[in-house]
Design a protein around this motif. Sequence first.
Motif: not given
Length: 77
Positions: A42-52
């Motif tokens: 979940g943390h990795v996906l949240a970081e990925l979405l924020d970066t995108e």
Amino acid sequence: MEGPPDSGISINGDTGSSPDSDNSSQQSQNQSDVEARRLKRGHVLAELLDTERIYVAEMGSILKVSLQIEQIQCYRD
């Protein structure tokens, strides 16, 4: 005839606890491992979405400036 005192450890390295208690402790460990992996994912996906989101916003800014420059050059010609 008495032998050495029983250490409670079998040849396989088991502590002599019942299979049920081993199974339940392993299940609880597996559940906590699954939960830890889920949280990390979940943390990795949240970081990925924020970066995108940042990437898309920056690309929008670049496109906007590029179009403005192109329009200015067209007016000069």
